[in-house]
Write a protein that holds these residues in place. Sequence first.
Motif, PDB file in Angstrom:
ATOM      1  N   SER A 163     -14.716 -11.497   4.151  1.00 33.57           N
ATOM      2  CA  SER A 163     -14.741 -12.481   5.236  1.00 33.57           C
ATOM      3  C   SER A 163     -16.121 -12.576   5.873  1.00 33.57           C
ATOM      4  CB  SER A 163     -13.695 -12.118   6.298  1.00 33.57           C
ATOM      5  OG  SER A 163     -12.380 -12.246   5.794  1.00 33.57           O
ATOM      6  N   CYS A 164     -16.813 -11.433   5.969  1.00 37.55           N
ATOM      7  CA  CYS A 164     -18.171 -11.420   6.524  1.00 37.55           C
ATOM      8  C   CYS A 164     -19.103 -12.279   5.670  1.00 37.55           C
ATOM      9  CB  CYS A 164     -18.702  -9.993   6.598  1.00 37.55           C
ATOM     10  SG  CYS A 164     -17.959  -8.969   7.882  1.00 37.55           S
TER      11      CYS A 164
ATOM     12  N   GLY B  45      -8.210  -3.168   3.564  1.00 41.46           N
ATOM     13  CA  GLY B  45      -8.567  -3.911   4.765  1.00 41.46           C
ATOM     14  C   GLY B  45     -10.069  -4.044   4.919  1.00 41.46           C
ATOM     15  N   LEU B  46     -10.776  -2.962   4.642  1.00 36.55           N
ATOM     16  CA  LEU B  46     -12.232  -2.976   4.722  1.00 36.55           C
ATOM     17  C   LEU B  46     -12.828  -3.992   3.747  1.00 36.55           C
ATOM     18  CD1 LEU B  46     -14.953  -1.730   5.588  1.00 36.55           C
ATOM     19  CD2 LEU B  46     -14.622  -0.030   3.804  1.00 36.55           C
ATOM     20  N   ASN B  47     -12.359  -3.985   2.510  1.00 38.86           N
ATOM     21  CA  ASN B  47     -12.891  -4.914   1.514  1.00 38.86           C
ATOM     22  C   ASN B  47     -12.601  -6.363   1.881  1.00 38.86           C
ATOM     23  OD1 ASN B  47     -14.162  -3.105  -0.274  1.00 38.86           O
ATOM     24  ND2 ASN B  47     -12.211  -2.563  -1.207  1.00 38.86           N
TER      25      ASN B  47
ATOM     26  N   LYS C 147     -17.252   5.753   2.313  1.00 42.96           N
ATOM     27  CA  LYS C 147     -17.950   5.628   1.032  1.00 42.96           C
ATOM     28  C   LYS C 147     -17.878   4.192   0.519  1.00 42.96           C
ATOM     29  CE  LYS C 147     -17.664  10.379  -0.697  1.00 42.96           C
ATOM     30  NZ  LYS C 147     -17.184  11.268  -1.790  1.00 42.96           N
ATOM     31  N   GLU C 148     -16.726   3.559   0.712  1.00 38.59           N
ATOM     32  CA  GLU C 148     -16.540   2.187   0.242  1.00 38.59           C
ATOM     33  C   GLU C 148     -17.429   1.217   1.012  1.00 38.59           C
ATOM     34  OE1 GLU C 148     -14.908  -0.919  -2.108  1.00 38.59           O
ATOM     35  OE2 GLU C 148     -14.969   1.261  -2.341  1.00 38.59           O
ATOM     36  N   VAL C 149     -17.506   1.365   2.328  1.00 42.48           N
ATOM     37  CA  VAL C 149     -18.288   0.407   3.110  1.00 42.48           C
ATOM     38  C   VAL C 149     -19.776   0.508   2.777  1.00 42.48           C
ATOM     39  CG1 VAL C 149     -18.778   1.786   5.191  1.00 42.48           C
ATOM     40  CG2 VAL C 149     -18.438  -0.677   5.389  1.00 42.48           C
TER      41      VAL C 149
ATOM     42  N   PHE D 263       0.825  -1.199   0.000  1.00 42.73           N
ATOM     43  CA  PHE D 263       0.000   0.000   0.000  1.00 42.73           C
ATOM     44  C   PHE D 263       0.863   1.255   0.000  1.00 42.73           C
ATOM     45  CE2 PHE D 263      -2.311  -3.219   2.646  1.00 42.73           C
ATOM     46  CZ  PHE D 263      -3.198  -3.607   1.652  1.00 42.73           C
ATOM     47  N   LYS D 264       0.419   2.281  -0.723  1.00 42.41           N
ATOM     48  CA  LYS D 264       1.223   3.501  -0.808  1.00 42.41           C
ATOM     49  C   LYS D 264       0.852   4.532   0.262  1.00 42.41           C
ATOM     50  CE  LYS D 264      -1.614   5.840  -4.319  1.00 42.41           C
ATOM     51  NZ  LYS D 264      -1.630   6.379  -5.699  1.00 42.41           N
ATOM     52  N   ASN D 265      -0.306   4.357   0.905  1.00 42.85           N
ATOM     53  CA  ASN D 265      -0.708   5.298   1.958  1.00 42.85           C
ATOM     54  C   ASN D 265      -1.782   4.649   2.846  1.00 42.85           C
ATOM     55  OD1 ASN D 265      -3.211   5.554   0.508  1.00 42.85           O
ATOM     56  ND2 ASN D 265      -2.284   7.158  -0.750  1.00 42.85           N
ATOM     57  N   THR D 266      -2.197   5.372   3.884  1.00 44.21           N
ATOM     58  CA  THR D 266      -3.179   4.818   4.825  1.00 44.21           C
ATOM     59  C   THR D 266      -4.546   4.618   4.176  1.00 44.21           C
ATOM     60  OG1 THR D 266      -3.644   7.071   5.621  1.00 44.21           O
ATOM     61  CG2 THR D 266      -2.079   5.752   6.892  1.00 44.21           C
ATOM     62  N   SER D 267      -4.903   5.446   3.205  1.00 44.29           N
ATOM     63  CA  SER D 267      -6.187   5.289   2.531  1.00 44.29           C
ATOM     64  C   SER D 267      -6.267   3.955   1.808  1.00 44.29           C
ATOM     65  CB  SER D 267      -6.423   6.444   1.553  1.00 44.29           C
ATOM     66  OG  SER D 267      -6.584   7.665   2.237  1.00 44.29           O
ATOM     67  N   GLU D 268      -5.202   3.621   1.075  1.00 42.59           N
ATOM     68  CA  GLU D 268      -5.175   2.339   0.371  1.00 42.59           C
ATOM     69  C   GLU D 268      -5.251   1.175   1.356  1.00 42.59           C
ATOM     70  OE1 GLU D 268      -2.110   1.524  -2.370  1.00 42.59           O
ATOM     71  OE2 GLU D 268      -2.851   2.904  -3.897  1.00 42.59           O
ATOM     72  N   ALA D 269      -4.505   1.281   2.443  1.00 44.47           N
ATOM     73  CA  ALA D 269      -4.508   0.212   3.441  1.00 44.47           C
ATOM     74  C   ALA D 269      -5.885   0.060   4.079  1.00 44.47           C
ATOM     75  CB  ALA D 269      -3.461   0.491   4.509  1.00 44.47           C
TER      76      ALA D 269
END
Length: 343
Positions: A112-113, A105-107, A176-178, A95-101
């Motif tokens: 997994s859910c 991670g969320l996806n 927004k992604e979640v 990952f290049k930054n915290t947003s990507e991470a």
Amino acid sequence: MGNTKVCVTGGSSYLGSSLVKRLLEKGYTVHATLRNLGDPFKVGLLKGLPNAQERLTLFEADIYNPYEFEPAIQGCKYIFHLATPLQHEPKDTQFKNTSEAAVSGLNSIVRSCIKSGTVKRLIYTASVAAASPIKDSGNGFQKYMDESCWTPLNLLYPLANQTLMDYTHSKTLSEKEVLRHISSELEVVSIACGLVGGDTLLSVMPESMGVLISQIASDKRRYQTLRFLEDLLGKVPIVHIEDVCEAHILCIEKSCISGRFLCASAYLSSAEIASHWKTYCPDIRIAEEFVEDLGREIVWGSTELEKIGFEYKFDAKVILDETLKWAQKMGEFGSSQEIIVSK
């Protein structure tokens, strides 16, 4: 509830530890994740909670290795996703930054859910930093701050440093992604929390509590964060830790729910916070550099939590006074200084 398993990612954080405590008190069986099970302080904090020996299981998982969350999710009905990267760790990462991470991670957690076959609902702990009422052009604010507001990420914010902007981008993109994952397979809720205060289970001062008392502590770094939030959000939404925990729990106890909810019981300017300290702590003096009255008339317009039956129990005075009380207990003002709060 004892037969209902829930998972809390980031279980040793300020909010995470309080949420785990409340869930155990209410009879839930809890899976909690930590970045490092070898940390005796964080493990000890959670294992020392009432009912932890019977109904708490700890798992090691890091957002930079999102596949690690799957064992903690297995068998659970509800997932509280609190874990978020605050500082980027470029070493040995894709990952290049915290947003990507955070988004990756969320996806992974969403997958997994769905894969688990048991998870009904994912509750994502978002931030009001993602809900700015500032106009997309950057030219002024909307009249209200509510669930329709999203932070424009194309603007420059004068009081922002790199850490604050990274956090704002990360929380906005992740929320927004979640919400994109709401489907027949998974109910998704995001709770965008205001600046949290009140009390803490931690032995060190949580950053949000430090920001709330930054004016009376003459803490320039944390005051910059307070002012950044004010310039981003018009005023500063604040909320008590216990109200935050109860809002999260309400969002698993409702039979059917999805969507976005802002969570704050007061919406104050930094000048109004300073006025509170001057009124109720008359023995202190706040330096002029920590008081700036911008005269904004934006109104808090969020009502979605109340529509589903939530009631806030703590107003602005209680949030601020209890935050100060805990700061004094933790030695934030030195052992010789005692600030008396009038009723």
